[in-house]
Design an enzyme around this catalytic site. Structure first.
Site, PDB file in Angstrom:
ATOM      1  N   LYS A  35      -9.827   9.427 -22.627  1.00 19.66           N
ATOM      2  CA  LYS A  35     -10.124   9.493 -24.069  1.00 19.66           C
ATOM      3  C   LYS A  35     -11.494  10.129 -24.271  1.00 19.66           C
ATOM      4  O   LYS A  35     -12.234  10.314 -23.302  1.00 19.66           O
ATOM      5  CB  LYS A  35     -10.080   8.088 -24.658  1.00 19.66           C
ATOM      6  CG  LYS A  35     -11.148   7.144 -24.113  1.00 19.66           C
ATOM      7  CD  LYS A  35     -10.919   5.717 -24.564  1.00 19.66           C
ATOM      8  CE  LYS A  35     -11.945   4.791 -23.917  1.00 19.66           C
ATOM      9  NZ  LYS A  35     -11.660   3.371 -24.211  1.00 19.66           N
ATOM     10  N   ARG A 130     -10.408  -7.377 -31.158  1.00 19.59           N
ATOM     11  CA  ARG A 130     -10.384  -6.026 -31.709  1.00 19.59           C
ATOM     12  C   ARG A 130      -8.937  -5.736 -32.075  1.00 19.59           C
ATOM     13  O   ARG A 130      -8.564  -5.802 -33.229  1.00 19.59           O
ATOM     14  CB  ARG A 130     -10.909  -5.040 -30.649  1.00 19.59           C
ATOM     15  CG  ARG A 130     -12.103  -4.267 -31.065  1.00 19.59           C
ATOM     16  CD  ARG A 130     -12.767  -3.495 -29.931  1.00 19.59           C
ATOM     17  NE  ARG A 130     -11.898  -2.997 -28.862  1.00 19.59           N
ATOM     18  CZ  ARG A 130     -12.293  -2.197 -27.889  1.00 19.59           C
ATOM     19  NH1 ARG A 130     -13.561  -1.775 -27.865  1.00 19.59           N
ATOM     20  NH2 ARG A 130     -11.471  -1.805 -26.953  1.00 19.59           N
ATOM     21  N   TYR A 257     -43.983  15.941 -31.678  1.00 17.25           N
ATOM     22  CA  TYR A 257     -43.997  15.408 -33.047  1.00 17.25           C
ATOM     23  C   TYR A 257     -44.654  14.034 -33.087  1.00 17.25           C
ATOM     24  O   TYR A 257     -44.400  13.193 -32.215  1.00 17.25           O
ATOM     25  CB  TYR A 257     -42.577  15.292 -33.588  1.00 17.25           C
ATOM     26  CG  TYR A 257     -41.977  16.624 -33.964  1.00 17.25           C
ATOM     27  CD1 TYR A 257     -42.536  17.386 -34.995  1.00 17.25           C
ATOM     28  CD2 TYR A 257     -40.869  17.129 -33.300  1.00 17.25           C
ATOM     29  CE1 TYR A 257     -41.991  18.612 -35.344  1.00 17.25           C
ATOM     30  CE2 TYR A 257     -40.315  18.347 -33.640  1.00 17.25           C
ATOM     31  CZ  TYR A 257     -40.876  19.087 -34.661  1.00 17.25           C
ATOM     32  OH  TYR A 257     -40.339  20.288 -35.006  1.00 17.25           O
ATOM     33  N   MET A 305     -35.503  18.432 -31.071  1.00 17.60           N
ATOM     34  CA  MET A 305     -34.118  18.924 -31.137  1.00 17.60           C
ATOM     35  C   MET A 305     -33.749  19.777 -29.920  1.00 17.60           C
ATOM     36  O   MET A 305     -32.665  19.630 -29.350  1.00 17.60           O
ATOM     37  CB  MET A 305     -33.904  19.715 -32.428  1.00 17.60           C
ATOM     38  CG  MET A 305     -32.471  20.146 -32.628  1.00 17.60           C
ATOM     39  SD  MET A 305     -32.226  21.159 -34.081  1.00 17.60           S
ATOM     40  CE  MET A 305     -32.268  19.941 -35.371  1.00 17.60           C
TER      41      MET A 305
HETATM   42  C1  LIG Z   1     -11.666   2.804 -22.896  1.00 19.98           C
HETATM   43  C2  LIG Z   1     -10.696   1.847 -22.434  1.00 19.98           C
HETATM   44  C3  LIG Z   1     -10.561   1.590 -21.063  1.00 19.98           C
HETATM   45  C4  LIG Z   1     -11.483   2.161 -20.016  1.00 19.98           C
HETATM   46  O1  LIG Z   1     -12.684   1.419 -20.007  1.00 19.98           O
HETATM   47  P1  LIG Z   1     -13.835   1.706 -18.922  1.00 19.98           P
HETATM   48  O2  LIG Z   1     -14.846   0.660 -19.203  1.00 19.98           O
HETATM   49  O3  LIG Z   1     -14.340   3.066 -19.212  1.00 19.98           O
HETATM   50  O4  LIG Z   1     -13.209   1.600 -17.606  1.00 19.98           O
HETATM   51  C5  LIG Z   1      -9.550   0.744 -20.666  1.00 19.98           C
HETATM   52  N1  LIG Z   1      -8.711   0.163 -21.566  1.00 19.98           N
HETATM   53  C6  LIG Z   1      -8.843   0.377 -22.889  1.00 19.98           C
HETATM   54  C7  LIG Z   1      -7.918  -0.292 -23.831  1.00 19.98           C
HETATM   55  C8  LIG Z   1      -9.834   1.215 -23.373  1.00 19.98           C
HETATM   56  O5  LIG Z   1      -9.958   1.410 -24.684  1.00 19.98           O
END
Ligand SMILES: *Cc1c(COP(=O)(O)O)cnc(C)c1O
Length: 383
Positions: A35, A130, A257, A305
């Site tokens: 992802k 969640r 800055y 930047m």
């Molecule tokens: C992002 C995610 C993972 C991977 O998590 P890591 O900490 O990067 O290994 C696994 N399961 C779900 C549901 C996630 O959203």
């Protein structure tokens, strides 16, 4: 001449880290989590080196489509499932498996017209709060899903909120195991932290698919308790640039800055072609580690930047010259082999390796490096 900033991806490190997943839990299948554009590395860039995984876990259908277009014919999982009814059609076309975490998603499935039943991962909220069905509602959701002709096999999943800290996974795993003990289907529970820390707790009753993300990219999920080397992971991304100017400071001179840094003695500093618009964290304070020509020194003043300043006062070391054109390693591996973990930089900036990787800016060119030998950490006296 192009601006000297560059992200280099070490392909052998990806392969090494994937192998580490298999070592931690030899008998499970691996969802390589890609992802967020493979945590900022680029799905198309990492795909080839992760294709010995058993499947790819993505966030949305755009990513799923992309993985299919790269030629992947194996399993793909949507980690948050579908967002609207039309997504189901695409899941059918692309043969994408999806998480089911709420009744709205079951409603969408129930009214979906499909010839091919869908493979789903039913998510339990075992404590993260969640996504997912509460333990009390989980079995009812399983029964409802199982009665749908639109649904093929049901797998069972949950996600740990504290796999990376001292609390661990015991409580959540117990809840999950208890509720699901007599349900058929494959299981998926473990992220990177759980895989590395509790891999030995995984038995066939509790996990058939692990879901590692961050460890594939060579960052430690529980830094600073354990660092990357403790887990025998190799850093995939190197962010490097060069010194494009130098300045000599007198006592009392300010840098950058707000003159956030003021010299308390005469100093020699370098200006690096890297700033927050490249993805380097702006909140990194004076003292954040950085490598110049493979030697450890520190960031000084505020990150701007496009530039930042580094301390060259105690460099060169052993006759080496440091100045305009010298290599700067923001994280990853320097030409001399020295390593600076992204986790160390992140820690100094009050964030995580995850965030820094994902924030790598579009304007930074990326190159793949096909290392043959595995990366070996090199020790320096001043490191
Ligand atoms: C992002 C995610 C993972 C991977 O998590 P890591 O900490 O990067 O290994 C696994 N399961 C779900 C549901 C996630 O959203």
């Amino acid at each position: 001449m192009p601006r000297p900033i560059l992200a280099t991806l070490h392909t052998s490190a990806l392969q090494h880290n994937l192998k580490r997943c298999r070592q931690c839990v030899p008998d499970t299948k691996i969802w390589a989590v890609i992802k967020a554009n493979a945590y900022g590395h680029g799905i198309d860039r990492v795909f080839e080196w992760l294709r010995s995984a058993d499947g790819f876990a993505v966030l949305d259908l755009h990513e799923a489509k992309w993985v299919r277009s790269l030629g992947w014919r194996g399993p793909i999982l949507l980690l948050e499932g579908i967002f609207e009814p039309q997504d189901l059609e695409l899941c059918s076309q692309l043969n994408v498996w999806h998480t089911v975490h709420c009744n709205t998603q079951i409603d969408m499935l129930a009214s979906h017209k499909t010839k091919v039943p869908h493979r789903v991962f039913l998510k339990m909220n075992s404590g993260m709060n969640r996504l997912g069905f509460t333990p009390e509602c989980y079995r009812a959701a399983w029964t409802r899903l199982g009665a749908l002709s639109q649904v093929d096999e049901i797998s069972l999943m949950t996600h740990f909120s504290r796999a990376d800290d001292e609390c661990g996974i015991t409580e959540q795993k117990h809840v999950f195991d208890h509720i699901t003990q007599d349900l058929p289907g494959e299981r998926s529970l473990f992220n990177s932290a759980a895989t590395l820390r509790y891999g030995t707790l995984l038995n066939t009753a509790s996990g058939d698919w692990i879901r590692p993300g961050i460890m594939l990219y060579g960052s430690s999920p529980d830094h600073p308790v354990h660092n990357r080397a403790d887990w025998n992971l190799q850093p995939v991304m190197t962010l490097s640039s060069k010194i494009i100017a130098t300045q000599t400071l007198r006592k009392g001179d300010g840098v950058g800055y707000g003159a956030a840094f003021v010299a308390t003695q005469p100093m020699h500093i370098g200006c690096v072609a890297c700033g927050y618009a490249d993805g380097y964290p702006r909140h990194s304070p004076t003292g954040t580690p950085v490598l110049v020509a493979g030697h450890r020194t520190r960031l000084i003043g505020r990150v701007s930047m496009d530039m930042m300043a580094v301390d060259l006062t105690d460099l060169p070391v052993s006759g080496m010259t440091v100045g305009v054109g010298s290599e700067v390693t923001l994280w990853g591996q320097a030409c001399n082999g020295a390593l600076l973990d992204i986790d160390e930089v992140a820690h100094s900036a009050g964030t995580l390796g995850y965030e820094l990787m994902c924030a790598l800016a579009q304007r930074v060119p990326v190159q793949l490096k096909y290392d043959t030998a595995p990366l070996q950490p090199v020790r320096f006296l001043n490191a």
